[in-house]
Design a protein around this motif. Sequence first.
Motif, PDB file in Angstrom:
ATOM      1  N   LEU A  23       0.819  -1.214   0.000  1.00 48.64           N
ATOM      2  CA  LEU A  23       0.000   0.000   0.000  1.00 48.64           C
ATOM      3  C   LEU A  23       0.853   1.263   0.000  1.00 48.64           C
ATOM      4  CD1 LEU A  23      -2.710  -1.096   2.604  1.00 48.64           C
ATOM      5  CD2 LEU A  23      -2.881  -1.117   0.104  1.00 48.64           C
ATOM      6  N   ARG A  24       1.990   1.206   0.659  1.00 46.35           N
ATOM      7  CA  ARG A  24       2.837   2.395   0.803  1.00 46.35           C
ATOM      8  C   ARG A  24       3.749   2.610  -0.415  1.00 46.35           C
ATOM      9  NH1 ARG A  24       4.577   5.170   5.419  1.00 46.35           N
ATOM     10  NH2 ARG A  24       3.547   3.602   6.714  1.00 46.35           N
ATOM     11  N   LYS A  25       4.216   1.496  -1.024  1.00 48.49           N
ATOM     12  CA  LYS A  25       5.228   1.615  -2.073  1.00 48.49           C
ATOM     13  C   LYS A  25       4.787   1.062  -3.434  1.00 48.49           C
ATOM     14  CE  LYS A  25       8.547   3.340   0.550  1.00 48.49           C
ATOM     15  NZ  LYS A  25       9.102   4.692   0.328  1.00 48.49           N
ATOM     16  N   LEU A  26       4.336  -0.200  -3.439  1.00 46.13           N
ATOM     17  CA  LEU A  26       4.153  -0.887  -4.715  1.00 46.13           C
ATOM     18  C   LEU A  26       3.031  -0.295  -5.562  1.00 46.13           C
ATOM     19  CD1 LEU A  26       4.695  -4.608  -3.662  1.00 46.13           C
ATOM     20  CD2 LEU A  26       6.357  -2.912  -4.406  1.00 46.13           C
ATOM     21  N   PHE A  27       1.848  -0.170  -4.968  1.00 52.39           N
ATOM     22  CA  PHE A  27       0.720   0.313  -5.779  1.00 52.39           C
ATOM     23  C   PHE A  27       0.843   1.789  -6.144  1.00 52.39           C
ATOM     24  CE2 PHE A  27      -1.004  -3.751  -4.539  1.00 52.39           C
ATOM     25  CZ  PHE A  27      -1.671  -4.140  -5.687  1.00 52.39           C
ATOM     26  N   PRO A  28       1.354   2.664  -5.267  1.00 53.32           N
ATOM     27  CA  PRO A  28       1.634   4.032  -5.723  1.00 53.32           C
ATOM     28  C   PRO A  28       2.635   4.070  -6.880  1.00 53.32           C
ATOM     29  CG  PRO A  28       1.538   3.996  -3.340  1.00 53.32           C
ATOM     30  CD  PRO A  28       1.481   2.557  -3.797  1.00 53.32           C
ATOM     31  N   ALA A  29       3.650   3.191  -6.845  1.00 54.24           N
ATOM     32  CA  ALA A  29       4.620   3.151  -7.942  1.00 54.24           C
ATOM     33  C   ALA A  29       3.956   2.681  -9.235  1.00 54.24           C
ATOM     34  CB  ALA A  29       5.776   2.221  -7.575  1.00 54.24           C
ATOM     35  N   LEU A  30       3.084   1.682  -9.121  1.00 54.11           N
ATOM     36  CA  LEU A  30       2.357   1.213 -10.304  1.00 54.11           C
ATOM     37  C   LEU A  30       1.451   2.313 -10.854  1.00 54.11           C
ATOM     38  CD1 LEU A  30       1.447  -2.379  -9.067  1.00 54.11           C
ATOM     39  CD2 LEU A  30       2.973  -1.816 -10.982  1.00 54.11           C
ATOM     40  N   LEU A  31       0.821   3.062  -9.973  1.00 52.80           N
ATOM     41  CA  LEU A  31      -0.022   4.173 -10.421  1.00 52.80           C
ATOM     42  C   LEU A  31       0.807   5.202 -11.182  1.00 52.80           C
ATOM     43  CD1 LEU A  31      -2.661   5.764 -10.532  1.00 52.80           C
ATOM     44  CD2 LEU A  31      -2.139   6.648  -8.244  1.00 52.80           C
TER      45      LEU A  31
END
Length: 203
Positions: A23-31
């Motif tokens: 939630l903190r790193k992976l999905f924001p990076a994908l966004l």
Amino acid sequence: MAEFIPVPPFDLVVFGATGDLSLRKLFPALLHRFVDGQISPRSRIVGAARAELDTDGFRSMLREGRAKFAPGVKADEAKFEEFLGQVEYVRLDATAPAGQWAPLADALADGDGHVRIFYLSTAPSLFVTIARRLAEAGLATPTSRIVIEKPIGRDLASAREINDGVGAVFDEHRTFRIDHYLGKETVQNLLVLRFANMLIEPV
């Protein structure tokens, strides 16, 4: 100005998708990558975890995570919802027998030969188990990749056990070991700490 080259359609499975790292790193990076046009609309992102959620519930979690951890990502609501439209959720216990992995197999069906990336945002003790289950369930295709995060074991013996266990399913060229802390400002500024610090430089 940076040029962002789109990548071919892929299927990305994030194990441990409800965890803090995701939630903190992976999905924001994908966004970020989606907003910059690198992720094809035909790509699929599947979150897998034990939490009792469905896809709508997981998308709501990502909305809350974005507000908390990635408010600076420049994406209007329509673009963010378009990104969420590519995200699915599968409830899965990684230690369950391969016969119970059918929901993940269904989510990856009709992939049109997409490269599959399995990102293990889990405890290192699950790395080998997940790799074996992927093989037993027929999900580790010849073009699949696996991503494991450090710590890879707690000592040399356990690190070798993990590398051997994962390597029995995924060849070395399809195995990626990463450390997301390499992106931390402290690590990025090691040269500054080394050569511009009046206390450290003399020694």
